[in-house]
Scaffold this active site. Structure first.
Site, PDB file in Angstrom:
ATOM      1  N   LYS A 126       0.665   7.216  10.714  1.00  0.00           N
ATOM      2  CA  LYS A 126       1.387   6.969   9.463  1.00  0.00           C
ATOM      3  C   LYS A 126       1.888   5.539   9.467  1.00  0.00           C
ATOM      4  O   LYS A 126       2.114   4.962  10.527  1.00  0.00           O
ATOM      5  CB  LYS A 126       2.593   7.906   9.348  1.00  0.00           C
ATOM      6  CG  LYS A 126       3.096   8.091   7.947  1.00  0.00           C
ATOM      7  CD  LYS A 126       2.325   9.202   7.260  1.00  0.00           C
ATOM      8  CE  LYS A 126       2.667   9.341   5.804  1.00  0.00           C
ATOM      9  NZ  LYS A 126       2.106  10.596   5.266  1.00  0.00           N
ATOM     10  N   ASP A 166       0.570   7.276   0.253  1.00  0.00           N
ATOM     11  CA  ASP A 166       1.702   8.202   0.325  1.00  0.00           C
ATOM     12  C   ASP A 166       2.608   7.717  -0.806  1.00  0.00           C
ATOM     13  O   ASP A 166       2.121   7.046  -1.731  1.00  0.00           O
ATOM     14  CB  ASP A 166       2.362   8.131   1.707  1.00  0.00           C
ATOM     15  CG  ASP A 166       3.322   9.297   1.970  1.00  0.00           C
ATOM     16  OD1 ASP A 166       2.871  10.341   2.443  1.00  0.00           O
ATOM     17  OD2 ASP A 166       4.536   9.161   1.690  1.00  0.00           O
TER      18      ASP A 166
HETATM   19  O1  2IT Z   1       1.222  13.121   4.020  1.00  0.00           O
HETATM   20  C1  2IT Z   1      -0.024  13.077   3.924  1.00  0.00           C
HETATM   21  O2  2IT Z   1      -0.732  13.946   4.442  1.00  0.00           O
HETATM   22  C2  2IT Z   1      -0.615  11.958   3.187  1.00  0.00           C
HETATM   23  N1  2IT Z   1       0.117  11.118   2.700  1.00  0.00           N
HETATM   24  C3  2IT Z   1      -2.090  11.854   3.038  1.00  0.00           C
HETATM   25  C4  2IT Z   1      -2.697  11.199   4.218  1.00  0.00           C
HETATM   26  C5  2IT Z   1      -4.170  10.908   4.099  1.00  0.00           C
HETATM   27  O3  2IT Z   1      -4.678  10.302   5.047  1.00  0.00           O
HETATM   28  O4  2IT Z   1      -4.806  11.283   3.114  1.00  0.00           O
END
Ligand code: 2IT
Length: 450
Positions: A126, A166
């Site tokens: 993340k 996100d």
């Molecule tokens: O919280 C999540 O799963 C996302 N923001 C999506 C992450 C993604 O790699 O699609």
């Protein structure tokens, strides 16, 4: 309590006392995998739990950009590569004023097990920045994204780490980020990001996937209870991309979302936020101003309650918190418990504080479903986007939707199975944590110590 878990929790409290969200996510997780840890004395010898809760690495960098008046601004950027045991790190980027190391780490930790649940080969990561997109011009956003990627590009790649969106990062930002990555690398590697536009490798259904997936998962819960979606009234907090997907799919399946909320208060629309006109209006409203949902009430002539949350209302059948972390605290949980509503389906990442979650799980009349399972369809479809990119082809909307549907059913069923195996009954929270954990733990143990 298992002594090894108790010691690990004590260590993280001491080591990360300035990272409350991270500690919160880890504690909730460790407590629910206790029955597995009880059965595996070899975990301690391998220091598995400390390895599991320590990110493989975390990058922090400054991001400098100029506003339209030519003034320079400096923000912090982050990318946490939490766990790569089952695949390249995968997870979104969040651009929001309150972003800090603790929030990025809790999100990356949750992402690790969520991604394992999807059944796709993706590790957990993340990132993001404390850049505040509110009120920024298009060119300011572009310059920020370019500067952010200039710092980040050396750490990511289609087989290394694949960011996505996100909060505060949607197709527009992904476009600027990808453009800068391509400019710097001189290579067309579109598998480096997901959530892209369709013209350069994006996947159909990705914008809808998290919300659709949440409704598919909810549908499995209802089936388990010999119930159906038909005629159900849903209260959704938030009105972002995920809430929008829920509204759309619910309408398609003859249910309706009658509450939504924003930072300014909540909306009650008893006819349902269901028509195409309403759904399109929400997109437009959010694009213009992500902080206020009140204009919806004026436009469609319904109730707006300023500066309040709707937790505790009893004219819904299902609650779906889909806004931010820690949206539902202990007091709100008590109101929800007293409302008599049976289904509490988490959607946003960690929308419930730990004390609130324990309380809701202890209410016999409530079924609680955890976010890391319910919202996994978003990243699941991101993994499908990666597959399409590496095969240099694109699937139809029906093909992606069908795989998403199947994925959500499998996540539900695997969670049920994992909980039953440890004699926990229909416990979707523990089941998801255990199923995600078992997969990551197995991969880590087989790959040796590091
Ligand atoms: O919280 C999540 O799963 C996302 N923001 C999506 C992450 C993604 O790699 O699609």
């Amino acid at each position: 309590m298992n002594q090894y878990i108790k010691d690990t929790i004590e260590t993280i409290y001491n080591r990360y006392d300035s990272q409350p969200e991270f500690v919160q996510a880890v504690e909730e997780f460790l407590l629910s995998i206790e029955p597995v840890v009880d059965k595996h004395p070899e975990y301690k010898k391998n220091d598995l739990l400390m390895r599991l809760i320590s990110p493989e690495r975390l990058f922090k960098f400054r991001v400098v950009w100029t506003d339209d008046e030519g003034n320079a601004h400096t923000n912090m950027g982050y990318r946490c590569q939490f766990n790569g045991a089952i695949g390249p790190y995968k997870g979104g980027l969040r651009f929001q004023k309150n972003v800090n190391e603790s929030i990025i780490k809790f999100l990356a930790f949750e992402q690790t097990f969520k991604n394992a649940l999807t059944g796709m080969p993706i590790g957990g990561g993340k990132g993001g920045s404390d850049f505040d997109p509110a009120g920024k011009s298009e060119s300011e956003i572009m310059r920020f994204c370019q500067s952010f990627m200039t710092a980040l590009y050396r750490y990511i790649g289609p087989d290394i780490d694949v960011p996505a969106g996100d909060m505060g990062v949607s197709q527009r930002e992904i476009g600027y980020l990808f453009g800068q990555y391509r400019r710097l690398k001189g290579n067309f590697e579109n598998g480096v990001l997901t959530g892209k536009g369709l013209s350069y490798g994006g996947s159909l259904i990705r914008p809808e996937a998290t919300g659709y997936g949440a409704v598919y998962y909810l549908n499995e819960v209802l089936k388990h209870e010999n119930d159906t979606l038909e005629g159900k009234r849903i209260g959704v907090s938030g009105y972002g991309n995920v809430a929008w997907g829920i509204m759309k799919k619910a309408a398609e399946l003859n249910a309706k979302v009658i509450y939504m909320s924003g930072p300014d208060g909540y909306i009650r629309d008893p006819d349902g936020i269901s028509t195409e006109e309403k759904l399109n209006y929400i997109l437009e409203m959010r694009r213009i101003d992500p902080m206020h949902c009140k204009p919806y009430a004026e436009k469609f002539n319904c109730e707006f309650v300023p500066n309040k949350k709707f937790w505790g209302v009893s004219d819904v059948d299902i609650y779906m918190p889909a806004a931010v972390q820690n949206d539902v605290g202990f007091e709100a949980a008590k109101l929800i418990g007293d409302s008599g509503v049976k289904y509490y389906i988490e959607v946003a990442n960690m929308p419930t504080t730990n004390d609130a979650l324990s309380y809701l799980r202890s209410c016999e009349h409530i079924i609680v479903a955890p976010s890391k399972a319910v919202n996994a369809g978003g990243v699941g479809v991101s993994a499908l986007e990666m597959s399409q990119n590496s095969e240099r082809l694109s699937w139809t909307a029906e093909e992606v939707d069908e795989q998403l549907h199947r994925m959500m059913k499998t996540i539900h069923d695997n969670s049920v199975k994992a909980a039953e195996e440890f004699g926990l009954g229909y416990d979707l929270v523990s089941g998801a944590n255990i199923a995600g954990f078992e997969k990551v733990a197995e991969a880590m143990l087989e790959q040796g110590l590091f």
